[in-house]
Write a protein that holds these residues in place. Structure first.
Motif, mmCIF file in Angstrom:
data_model
loop_
_atom_site.group_PDB
_atom_site.id
_atom_site.type_symbol
_atom_site.label_atom_id
_atom_site.label_comp_id
_atom_site.label_asym_id
_atom_site.label_seq_id
_atom_site.Cartn_x
_atom_site.Cartn_y
_atom_site.Cartn_z
ATOM 1 N N THR A 85 0.836 -1.186 0.000
ATOM 2 C CA THR A 85 0.000 0.000 0.000
ATOM 3 C C THR A 85 0.877 1.244 0.000
ATOM 4 O O THR A 85 1.763 1.396 0.845
ATOM 5 C CB THR A 85 -0.932 0.025 1.216
ATOM 6 N N THR B 291 1.260 5.387 0.230
ATOM 7 C CA THR B 291 0.584 6.421 1.002
ATOM 8 C C THR B 291 1.090 7.815 0.649
ATOM 9 O O THR B 291 2.117 7.975 -0.009
ATOM 10 C CB THR B 291 0.811 6.213 2.509
ATOM 11 N N ILE C 149 -1.458 7.559 6.502
ATOM 12 C CA ILE C 149 -2.489 6.622 6.104
ATOM 13 C C ILE C 149 -3.816 7.359 5.960
ATOM 14 O O ILE C 149 -4.211 8.141 6.824
ATOM 15 C CB ILE C 149 -2.645 5.484 7.132
ATOM 16 N N ARG D 150 -9.337 5.494 3.054
ATOM 17 C CA ARG D 150 -9.757 4.431 2.131
ATOM 18 C C ARG D 150 -8.596 4.012 1.246
ATOM 19 O O ARG D 150 -7.673 4.789 1.005
ATOM 20 C CB ARG D 150 -10.946 4.881 1.287
ATOM 21 N N THR D 151 -8.681 2.793 0.762
ATOM 22 C CA THR D 151 -7.625 2.229 -0.076
ATOM 23 C C THR D 151 -8.197 1.847 -1.431
ATOM 24 O O THR D 151 -9.276 1.240 -1.511
ATOM 25 C CB THR D 151 -7.003 0.986 0.593
ATOM 26 N N GLU E 278 -1.642 -0.730 -4.383
ATOM 27 C CA GLU E 278 -2.778 -0.097 -3.727
ATOM 28 C C GLU E 278 -2.341 1.223 -3.115
ATOM 29 O O GLU E 278 -1.216 1.349 -2.634
ATOM 30 C CB GLU E 278 -3.355 -1.007 -2.647
ATOM 31 N N VAL E 279 -3.234 2.186 -3.158
ATOM 32 C CA VAL E 279 -2.907 3.509 -2.632
ATOM 33 C C VAL E 279 -3.911 3.892 -1.555
ATOM 34 O O VAL E 279 -5.110 3.645 -1.685
ATOM 35 C CB VAL E 279 -2.902 4.577 -3.752
ATOM 36 N N SER E 280 -3.396 4.456 -0.478
ATOM 37 C CA SER E 280 -4.223 4.946 0.616
ATOM 38 C C SER E 280 -4.542 6.415 0.363
ATOM 39 O O SER E 280 -3.632 7.239 0.290
ATOM 40 C CB SER E 280 -3.482 4.781 1.952
ATOM 41 N N TYR E 281 -5.824 6.724 0.219
ATOM 42 C CA TYR E 281 -6.252 8.076 -0.125
ATOM 43 C C TYR E 281 -6.435 8.929 1.127
ATOM 44 O O TYR E 281 -7.130 8.532 2.058
ATOM 45 C CB TYR E 281 -7.574 8.028 -0.886
ATOM 46 N N HIS F 293 -1.900 11.975 -1.806
ATOM 47 C CA HIS F 293 -2.863 11.237 -2.621
ATOM 48 C C HIS F 293 -4.261 11.556 -2.118
ATOM 49 O O HIS F 293 -4.596 11.279 -0.958
ATOM 50 C CB HIS F 293 -2.630 9.724 -2.516
#
Length: 511
Positions: A2, A4, A13, A16-17, A32-35, A202
């Motif tokens: 993930t 970030t 963090i 949502r991911t 995956e990116v943590s918004y 992000h």
């Protein structure tokens, strides 16, 4: 893994991911990116504001050496970074590698500018007084970039902004988060940047706008750089204008390519093919309309459509002209553009998404796996057609005809964009006339509408931007402000324009 946001050197963090997938193989998750949200953006602006003064105190030549170290680290990791660009946005590998090279070129150029942030010594109209000018950093910069060039375009903002002594909040596109984190790590590690100097955020579009608005209200952001659509650029420009700022806006284009009777048609076809369908037509500098003289229209169209039909399309890891569209939202929008085709237009060949029921001869790879579309040429477009007047972000090129060069230039300027343009001719008079009267910020003669070098100004006018420029020495005017200094050592108050020294000429003298 993930990925970030990184604020003040720490991973942040979000709530949502979201998975980032490969547009050439939609089932493949690149990462995956943590918004984050608007608070994440504001927190990054606060960190950048806090770090700015100490970063500006670092001597400019030392900041230049930091930029040089970044360039070397990017160069050492060029192939890995290019492969990641290909995986996340579907850009053909050769193009992706060229994009990474743009970062290196930009760093190489701005290394020297660390020793050339020149001011001037200016003569005064008074005795015992000296005048000077200095470049000062603007302060804290928000950079918001698109994902079609996920590493080259950010470097155009971030490198000169850092060199000039600014700190940065960078918000990359939501469809290229993984490569953005890789870019960020190379910059922070290569430059040895202190915490807070470069921050990565992000978040989605609404949170970005809300966070930027709050940051401006709180006096945390001094300059905004934005690359994206003309519609969003208008909103950014209006927001910054309310705070007496002028954003650096690099927006869309409807870039014309004029083919004159004297043109080398094979060269013009080659240029139009790359201009129109490189990066699947998803560049701000992509070709919008070919404006071809009526005497060579049929021959040009025959050669151009043959070249489009023969072009390799497919797996971007292979030797192809174009791969998939960047993301599902762009595919959906592109299908809307195809709906702009009218009965008076002529389309040669298939259109729409490539698949078993709509195949393309010679397709490279598995068309069903990704967002692959047929490249389309639409002949007979004219002013008033949406496909002529508006930017079409995707693999679609219009063709129209002209009788005189005056008419060609009028057609080229008609949509109101002004980013890039091209003319194919062997007549110097045509070339100079076109250069003089075209409204575009960039002109190519016998070359494509795409492509620029790190030491030339990049940017447009009209719907394509507000006249700001990136790259070369010209971008420094976006990230520095001029400060004037007058130093009076006469020991008395001298009043400019009131106490100036005047000579007394004898105006009555006659020979």
């Amino acid at each position: 893994m993930t990925f970030t946001s990184v604020v003040n050197g720490s991973a942040t963090i979000g709530s949502r991911t979201v998975a980032s997938t490969n547009p050439a193989r939609l089932e493949e998750v690149v990462g995956e990116v943590s918004y984050g949200d608007r608070d994440t953006f504001v927190g990054a602006a606060e960190a950048a504001r806090k770090a700015q003064a100490s970063w500006a105190d670092v001597p400019a030549p030392v900041r230049g050496r930091a930029i040089a170290h970044i360039g070397r680290l990017v160069e050492d990791n060029a192939e890995a970074l290019a492969r990641l660009v290909t995986a996340e946005i579907g850009k053909p590998y050769a193009e992706a590698l060229g994009e990474v090279r743009e970062i290196v070129d930009t760093c190489d150029f701005f290394l020297g500018e660390g020793r050339r942030l020149y001011g001037q010594t200016v003569p005064s109209e008074m005795a015992d007084k000296q005048l000077f000018t200095f470049r000062k950093p603007v302060g804290t910069v928000a950079v918001i970039t698109a994902g079609n060039f996920p590493v080259a375009v950010p470097s155009w903002y971030i490198v000169p902004a850092l060199l000039a002594g600014n700190t940065i909040v960078w918000k990359p596109a939501d469809y290229s988060p993984v490569v953005s984190n890789a870019f960020f790590e190379l910059f922070v590690r290569g430059g040895g940047l202190p915490d807070g100097v470069l921050n990565l955020v992000h978040c989605d579009g609404p949170d970005t706008f809300a966070g930027l608005e709050r940051s401006l209200q709180q006096g945390l952001i001094d300059k905004v750089g934005f690359t994206g659509s003309s519609a969003v650029g208008r909103e950014i420009g209006a927001l910054t204008g309310r705070h007496l700022q002028t954003a650096c806006l690099e927006l869309g284009g409807k870039n014309p390519l004029v083919v004159t009777p004297s043109a080398d048609l094979d060269l013009a076809v080659e240029g139009a093919l790359f201009s129109g369908f490189g990066t699947a037509g998803q560049r701000c500098t992509s070709l919008g309309t070919v404006i071809v003289h009526e005497s060579v229209h049929d021959e040009f169209l025959s050669r151009f459509t043959a070249a489009v039909s023969a072009a390799r399309v497919g797996d971007p890891t292979q030797d192809v002209l174009m791969g998939p569209l960047l993301d599902a939202k762009f595919a959906e929008r592109y299908e809307e553009f195809l709906g702009w085709i009218q009965p008076h237009h002529t389309v040669v060949g298939p259109r729409g998404r490539i698949g078993a029921d709509n195949p393309r001869d010679g397709f490279v790879g598995d068309a069903a796996a990704g967002l692959f579309y047929h490249p389309v040429v639409v002949d007979g477009v004219r002013p008033g057609d949406r496909i002529f007047d508006e930017e079409t972000f995707g693999p679609i090129v219009g063709v129209t005809t002209y009788r005189t060069l005056d008419e060609a230039i009028e057609l080229a300027n008609a949509p109101g964009y002004g980013l890039s343009s091209s003319i194919y001719t062997t007549d110097p008079k045509d070339a100079f006339t076109f250069r003089d009267r075209i409204g575009a910020g960039m002109v190519s003669i016998n070359n494509s509408t795409s492509g620029a070098e790190a030491h030339l100004p990049f940017g447009g006018n009209g719907k394509s931007g507000n006249g700001s420029r990136q790259s070369g020495i010209w971008v420094l005017d976006q990230f520095t402000r001029w400060q004037s200094v007058n130093w009076d050592y006469s020991g008395r108050l001298q009043k400019a324009q009131m106490d100036t020294v005047e000579l007394t000429p004898d105006t009555t003298y006659r020979l």
